[in-house]
Design an enzyme around this catalytic site. Sequence first.
Site, mmCIF file in Angstrom:
data_model
loop_
_atom_site.group_PDB
_atom_site.id
_atom_site.type_symbol
_atom_site.label_atom_id
_atom_site.label_comp_id
_atom_site.label_asym_id
_atom_site.label_seq_id
_atom_site.Cartn_x
_atom_site.Cartn_y
_atom_site.Cartn_z
ATOM 1 N N SER A 39 78.987 30.207 -22.825
ATOM 2 C CA SER A 39 77.845 29.952 -22.258
ATOM 3 C C SER A 39 76.956 28.516 -23.232
ATOM 4 O O SER A 39 76.020 28.020 -22.744
ATOM 5 C CB SER A 39 76.912 31.026 -22.032
ATOM 6 O OG SER A 39 76.606 31.798 -23.252
ATOM 7 N N ASP A 336 66.325 32.430 -24.067
ATOM 8 C CA ASP A 336 66.590 33.758 -23.640
ATOM 9 C C ASP A 336 67.038 34.804 -24.510
ATOM 10 O O ASP A 336 66.941 34.355 -25.743
ATOM 11 C CB ASP A 336 67.084 33.966 -22.116
ATOM 12 C CG ASP A 336 68.657 33.404 -22.347
ATOM 13 O OD1 ASP A 336 69.190 33.578 -23.553
ATOM 14 O OD2 ASP A 336 69.638 33.230 -21.645
ATOM 15 N N HIS A 339 70.407 33.079 -25.822
ATOM 16 C CA HIS A 339 70.575 31.515 -25.845
ATOM 17 C C HIS A 339 69.564 30.785 -26.432
ATOM 18 O O HIS A 339 68.450 30.879 -26.495
ATOM 19 C CB HIS A 339 71.022 31.154 -24.655
ATOM 20 C CG HIS A 339 72.294 31.672 -23.763
ATOM 21 N ND1 HIS A 339 71.978 32.570 -22.874
ATOM 22 C CD2 HIS A 339 73.438 31.615 -24.262
ATOM 23 C CE1 HIS A 339 73.224 32.953 -22.535
ATOM 24 N NE2 HIS A 339 73.975 32.476 -23.193
#
Length: 373
Positions: A39, A336, A339
Site C-alpha cells: 500500500s 490514516d 499510511h
Amino acid sequence: MGHRSGIIEALVMCLVMSVQLLCATAGVRPPAIYVFGDSTLDIGNNDYLPGPDVPRANKRFYGVDFPGSVPTGRFSNGYNIADFIAMNMGFTRSPPPYLSLAQRTGLLVRSSLSTGVSYASAGAGILDSTHAGTNIPLSKQVKYFGATKSHMVAKRGSGAVNHLLSKSVFLISVGSNDLFVFAESSQNKLDAVHESDDVAALYSSLISNYSATINELYALGARRFAIINVGMLGCVPAARLFAANASCLDSLNKLASDFDDALQSMIAGVAAKLPGLAYSLADFYGFTETVFSDPGAVGYTDISGACCGAGELSAEEDCLPTSTLCANRDQHAFWDRVHPSQHAANLTAMNFYHSRPGRWTMPTDFKGLAEAS
Ligand SMILES: *[C@@H]1O[C@H](CO)[C@@H](O)[C@H](O)[C@H]1NC(C)=O
Ligand SMILES: *[C@@H]1O[C@H](CO)[C@@H](O)[C@H](O)[C@H]1NC(C)=O
Ligand SMILES: *[C@@H]1O[C@H](CO)[C@@H](O)[C@H](O)[C@H]1NC(C)=O
C-alpha cells in the site's frame, strides 16, 4: 553572401545547441517504471479485486488532496510515494495500475512501453500467505509483469523490449505486511519476539523469497532496482496505541530494522552475482527516524496521530467517510492509522531521489540509478 552564411551558421549552431539541450533533458527520464509491493505504492489495483475483505482506498476522505479531490485507490490524502518518485524521475505520476489495463491489451502495451505499469497491491507481502486472498501477492505481481512483457514482445520484438527494460526502473517496497502479520500473531510476547527462533525462521523465508523475486525479475530483463526498506512500523499510529504515552512500539521497530539489515546484505549478495544489475536501496527506516527526531524542522506538528480516523490518536478506526479530519494535513506525518500523508510521501521520495550516497540511499540515489548510462 558572407552575411547570409553567418546567419545560417548561427542557425545551425542554435540547432546543435537545442538538440544537445533536448538530449540532456531526455537522458534524465528512464523509459519506464514498473512498480511492485504494497500500500505504500498501490495506486488502485485493489479497486479491481473482488471480495469484501480487500483493503481499498476507494472512498472519501482518501484522495481529498488529489487533483479533483477524488479517491483513486491510493492510501493517502493525495499522491503517494510511487507518484512522487515517478515525478522526480520526469513522469507525471505513478504508472497506472495493471488491473485497470489487463483486459485491454492495446492499452497495456502502450502504457508498458511509454511509462510503465504498477502491480503494487495494498496488504500484499513477500509471502503468498500474508493476508492471503485479499491482495495480489508479490509472486503474482511478478507473474503479471511476465504476462505484460509477453505482450510487449509480441508488439515490438524481444531485442527492443529487453533494451527498454534494461534502462527502466523497477521500484519495490514490500515486507511491512509480513512483519505486521507476524507481530499480531505473537502479540502477547511482542517484547520477546525478536529473540525467538520464530523470527529467524521468518526472516529466512522472507529473504529467500525476496531474493527469488529479484532473480525472477532479472531473468525477465530487469536491471535497475530501486528498493525501499521497511519503515518504522512501531511508530505508525495503530502501533502507538499499544505503547505507553503514544510512543513508538520498540519491539515492532526492532523487528523492522533487523529485517532491513538482512535485506541490505541480501541485495548486495544478489547484485554481486547478477552481471549488469544496478540498485539503489533506500533507507525508509533511517530517514523516518531522523525526521521524527526533529519533526518541526520539516513542518510537522503531529507525528503520532492519524489525520483521518477516530478515537485515541485517531487510530482506533480506519479513515472512513464519517471520520473527522485534522485541521492541517501537511503538518501530519500520518494520513490514516498506518499510511503516510501526501506531505510525508513527497518528502520521503525527494530524499530518496536526491541523497548524498550513504545517507538515505546506497550505493547510489534513485537519481543516479535512473540516469546511469
Ligand atoms: C516464494 O516465492 C516463490 C517464487 O516466487 C513462490 O512461488 C512462492 O509461492 C513463494 N512462497 C511463499 C510462501 O510465498
Ligand atoms: C508517560 O508520561 C507521564 C507524564 O509525562 C510520565 O510521568 C510517565 O513516566 C510516562 N510513562 C512512560 C512509560 O514513559
Ligand atoms: C512536493 O514537494 C515539492 C518541494 O517541496 C513542492 O514543490 C511540491 O509542490 C510538492 N507537491 C505536492 C503535490 O505537494
